[in-house]
Design a protein around this motif. Sequence first.
Motif, PDB file in Angstrom:
ATOM      1  N   GLY A 196       1.033  -1.434  -0.086  1.00 14.26           N
ATOM      2  CA  GLY A 196      -0.033  -0.358  -0.179  1.00 14.26           C
ATOM      3  C   GLY A 196       0.902   1.236   0.551  1.00 14.26           C
ATOM      4  N   ASN A 197       0.620   2.604   0.441  1.00 14.26           N
ATOM      5  CA  ASN A 197       1.109   3.377   0.256  1.00 14.26           C
ATOM      6  C   ASN A 197       2.150   3.258   1.480  1.00 14.26           C
ATOM      7  OD1 ASN A 197       0.402   3.611   3.669  1.00 14.26           O
ATOM      8  ND2 ASN A 197      -0.505   5.572   3.272  1.00 14.26           N
ATOM      9  N   LYS A 198       3.061   2.244   2.602  1.00 15.80           N
ATOM     10  CA  LYS A 198       3.720   1.873   2.541  1.00 15.80           C
ATOM     11  C   LYS A 198       5.062   2.663   1.818  1.00 15.80           C
ATOM     12  CE  LYS A 198       2.152   3.190   6.665  1.00 15.80           C
ATOM     13  NZ  LYS A 198       0.615   3.340   5.848  1.00 15.80           N
ATOM     14  N   PHE A 237       4.865   4.076  -1.220  1.00 15.85           N
ATOM     15  CA  PHE A 237       5.803   4.974  -1.715  1.00 15.85           C
ATOM     16  C   PHE A 237       5.976   5.797  -0.041  1.00 15.85           C
ATOM     17  CE2 PHE A 237       2.254   3.503  -4.493  1.00 15.85           C
ATOM     18  CZ  PHE A 237       2.576   3.421  -5.485  1.00 15.85           C
ATOM     19  N   LYS A 238       5.587   5.794   0.797  1.00  8.25           N
ATOM     20  CA  LYS A 238       6.773   6.405   1.238  1.00  8.25           C
ATOM     21  C   LYS A 238       7.023   6.423   2.011  1.00  8.25           C
ATOM     22  CE  LYS A 238       2.288   6.955   4.577  1.00  8.25           C
ATOM     23  NZ  LYS A 238       1.417   7.167   6.116  1.00  8.25           N
ATOM     24  N   LEU A 239       8.094   5.083   1.893  1.00  6.29           N
ATOM     25  CA  LEU A 239       9.657   4.812   2.193  1.00  6.29           C
ATOM     26  C   LEU A 239      10.456   5.138   1.033  1.00  6.29           C
ATOM     27  CD1 LEU A 239       8.559   1.510   4.087  1.00  6.29           C
ATOM     28  CD2 LEU A 239       9.596   3.440   5.047  1.00  6.29           C
ATOM     29  N   CYS A 283      -7.178   8.905   5.436  1.00  3.09           N
ATOM     30  CA  CYS A 283      -5.754   9.292   5.889  1.00  3.09           C
ATOM     31  C   CYS A 283      -5.688   8.783   7.257  1.00  3.09           C
ATOM     32  CB  CYS A 283      -6.449  10.743   5.548  1.00  3.09           C
ATOM     33  SG  CYS A 283      -6.878  11.060   4.441  1.00  3.09           S
ATOM     34  N   GLY A 284      -4.814   8.628   7.758  1.00  2.34           N
ATOM     35  CA  GLY A 284      -3.989   8.568   9.409  1.00  2.34           C
ATOM     36  C   GLY A 284      -2.971   9.941   9.355  1.00  2.34           C
ATOM     37  N   THR A 285      -1.973  10.022   8.854  1.00  4.80           N
ATOM     38  CA  THR A 285      -1.115  11.455   9.078  1.00  4.80           C
ATOM     39  C   THR A 285      -0.907  11.778   8.323  1.00  4.80           C
ATOM     40  OG1 THR A 285       0.475  10.192   7.803  1.00  4.80           O
ATOM     41  CG2 THR A 285       0.300  10.026  10.007  1.00  4.80           C
ATOM     42  N   GLY A 286      -1.974  12.118   7.076  1.00  3.67           N
ATOM     43  CA  GLY A 286      -2.259  12.230   6.457  1.00  3.67           C
ATOM     44  C   GLY A 286      -1.579  12.925   5.089  1.00  3.67           C
ATOM     45  N   THR A 287       0.169  12.080   5.606  1.00  8.47           N
ATOM     46  CA  THR A 287       1.264  11.707   4.373  1.00  8.47           C
ATOM     47  C   THR A 287       0.719  12.173   2.556  1.00  8.47           C
ATOM     48  OG1 THR A 287       2.631  11.479   6.490  1.00  8.47           O
ATOM     49  CG2 THR A 287       3.032  11.503   4.403  1.00  8.47           C
ATOM     50  N   MET A 288       0.547  11.054   2.689  1.00 11.36           N
ATOM     51  CA  MET A 288      -0.736  10.095   1.164  1.00 11.36           C
ATOM     52  C   MET A 288      -1.326  11.527   0.356  1.00 11.36           C
ATOM     53  SD  MET A 288      -2.201   6.824  -0.060  1.00 11.36           S
ATOM     54  CE  MET A 288      -3.470   6.746   1.105  1.00 11.36           C
ATOM     55  N   LEU A 289      -1.938  12.122   1.672  1.00 12.97           N
ATOM     56  CA  LEU A 289      -2.595  12.737   1.296  1.00 12.97           C
ATOM     57  C   LEU A 289      -2.127  13.548   0.166  1.00 12.97           C
ATOM     58  CD1 LEU A 289      -6.814  13.348   1.153  1.00 12.97           C
ATOM     59  CD2 LEU A 289      -5.049  15.505   0.779  1.00 12.97           C
ATOM     60  N   GLY A 321      -3.548  -1.041   1.368  1.00 12.98           N
ATOM     61  CA  GLY A 321      -3.147  -1.847   1.984  1.00 12.98           C
ATOM     62  C   GLY A 321      -3.071  -2.606   3.375  1.00 12.98           C
ATOM     63  N   GLY A 322      -1.896  -2.645   3.733  1.00  9.25           N
ATOM     64  CA  GLY A 322      -1.999  -2.536   5.601  1.00  9.25           C
ATOM     65  C   GLY A 322      -2.502  -3.589   5.991  1.00  9.25           C
ATOM     66  N   LEU A 323      -2.869  -5.309   5.119  1.00  7.89           N
ATOM     67  CA  LEU A 323      -4.008  -6.003   5.925  1.00  7.89           C
ATOM     68  C   LEU A 323      -3.741  -7.016   6.864  1.00  7.89           C
ATOM     69  CD1 LEU A 323      -4.435  -7.340   2.054  1.00  7.89           C
ATOM     70  CD2 LEU A 323      -6.727  -5.976   3.672  1.00  7.89           C
TER      71      LEU A 323
HETATM   72  C1  LIG Z   1      -0.516   3.934   6.972  1.00  8.82           C
HETATM   73  C2  LIG Z   1      -1.821   4.127   6.552  1.00  8.82           C
HETATM   74  C3  LIG Z   1      -3.243   5.296   5.541  1.00  8.82           C
HETATM   75  C4  LIG Z   1      -2.596   6.470   5.907  1.00  8.82           C
HETATM   76  O1  LIG Z   1      -1.580   6.733   5.486  1.00  8.82           O
HETATM   77  P1  LIG Z   1      -1.296   8.499   6.054  1.00  8.82           P
HETATM   78  O2  LIG Z   1       0.189   8.826   4.618  1.00  8.82           O
HETATM   79  O3  LIG Z   1      -0.909   8.666   7.439  1.00  8.82           O
HETATM   80  O4  LIG Z   1      -2.377   9.166   6.103  1.00  8.82           O
HETATM   81  C5  LIG Z   1      -3.855   4.280   5.361  1.00  8.82           C
HETATM   82  N1  LIG Z   1      -4.307   3.097   4.783  1.00  8.82           N
HETATM   83  C6  LIG Z   1      -3.383   2.239   5.478  1.00  8.82           C
HETATM   84  C7  LIG Z   1      -3.474   0.539   4.843  1.00  8.82           C
HETATM   85  C8  LIG Z   1      -1.873   2.888   6.147  1.00  8.82           C
HETATM   86  O5  LIG Z   1      -1.018   1.430   6.374  1.00  8.82           O
END
Ligand SMILES: *Cc1c(COP(=O)(O)O)cnc(C)c1O
Length: 301
Positions: A43-45, A47-49, A177-183, A292-294
């Motif tokens: 998932g977005n992890k 892209f963030k990493l 969204c959690g931290t909003g980094t992806m958005l 992602g994050g399953l």
């Molecule tokens: C971390 C995560 C998010 C949130 O991403 P942010 O960039 O923190 O907003 C959304 N969905 C899944 C499955 C995640 O693991």
Amino acid sequence: MDLTSGFELPDIPVQQIKDPLLEERGVSLSVLRADLVHPIISGNKWFKLKHNLIQAREQGYSTLLSFGGAWSNHLHALAEAGRLFDFHTIGLIRGELHSELNACLTDAVNAGMQLEGISRTLYKQKQSANFLLDLKQRFGEFYLIPEGGANLEGVRGCAEIVRCYKEQDYNLLCMACGTGTMLTGVVTSSSIRVLGFQVLKGKNYLEKQVKDNLYQYDLSAQCDWSINEAFHFGAYAKVTDELLNFIARFEEQHNIPLEPVYSGKMLYGIYQLIKKRDFFPQNRSILVIHGGGLQGCRGYI
Ligand SMILES: *Cc1c(COP(=O)(O)O)cnc(C)c1O
């Protein structure tokens, strides 16, 4: 594995959802299956990493240190990324470590991550200069990735998500969204409207966070964006039977696995909004990013 080829932009399948409700409302809904980017760095992890690891390597670091809760998708992904690309990884876990680790932390340790529990009081001060000095004394030199991968490199990676689908096919992009980094990353590069679903309680915190990010990183949004705060279900990771039933039904009908912390809440919210009719005008074409994050589902069994 070589970092550049390891983080080449992947082909991500887009899956269209077939559902009588959608047909009746004239809405098309598709899922960008970013959960399939990598079996573990999902998932977005992913892209963030990406740019964090590239930068750490360029700057000569061999150790990556980050933070998270005991079911952190971020640390789970980071541990595997460290194993794949030859970094030592240190995960600082909020709260005490139990002698018997949960499935997420067991995976992290098996991938080579060094885990340390830190008290919830200290954890809150993890941004402070003193705390960082302490960490340097304990662990030596390291490249620090904030909790959740929430930094400029994380934003830069997420800005690349828009290259993984045809923007002209959609007029609304949704994500949890959690931290909003992806958005933050996505709105700097999207030409279609973006709607984020906040999964933590807290009025306006996410909207403010995204605006702060844009300001701090000197970036600007290229599209309209907004945050829906109505579907956090009371708190981060909190679930109800109704949510779990929705997820189970969705998984069965569409063969797309969901987790209840992020994508489950977002899709529940989207279905509610579509049912209300007035929110989505006819023939809206919606793409949602599966974050992602399953692995986190194992915390609910
Ligand atoms: C971390 C995560 C998010 C949130 O991403 P942010 O960039 O923190 O907003 C959304 N969905 C899944 C499955 C995640 O693991």
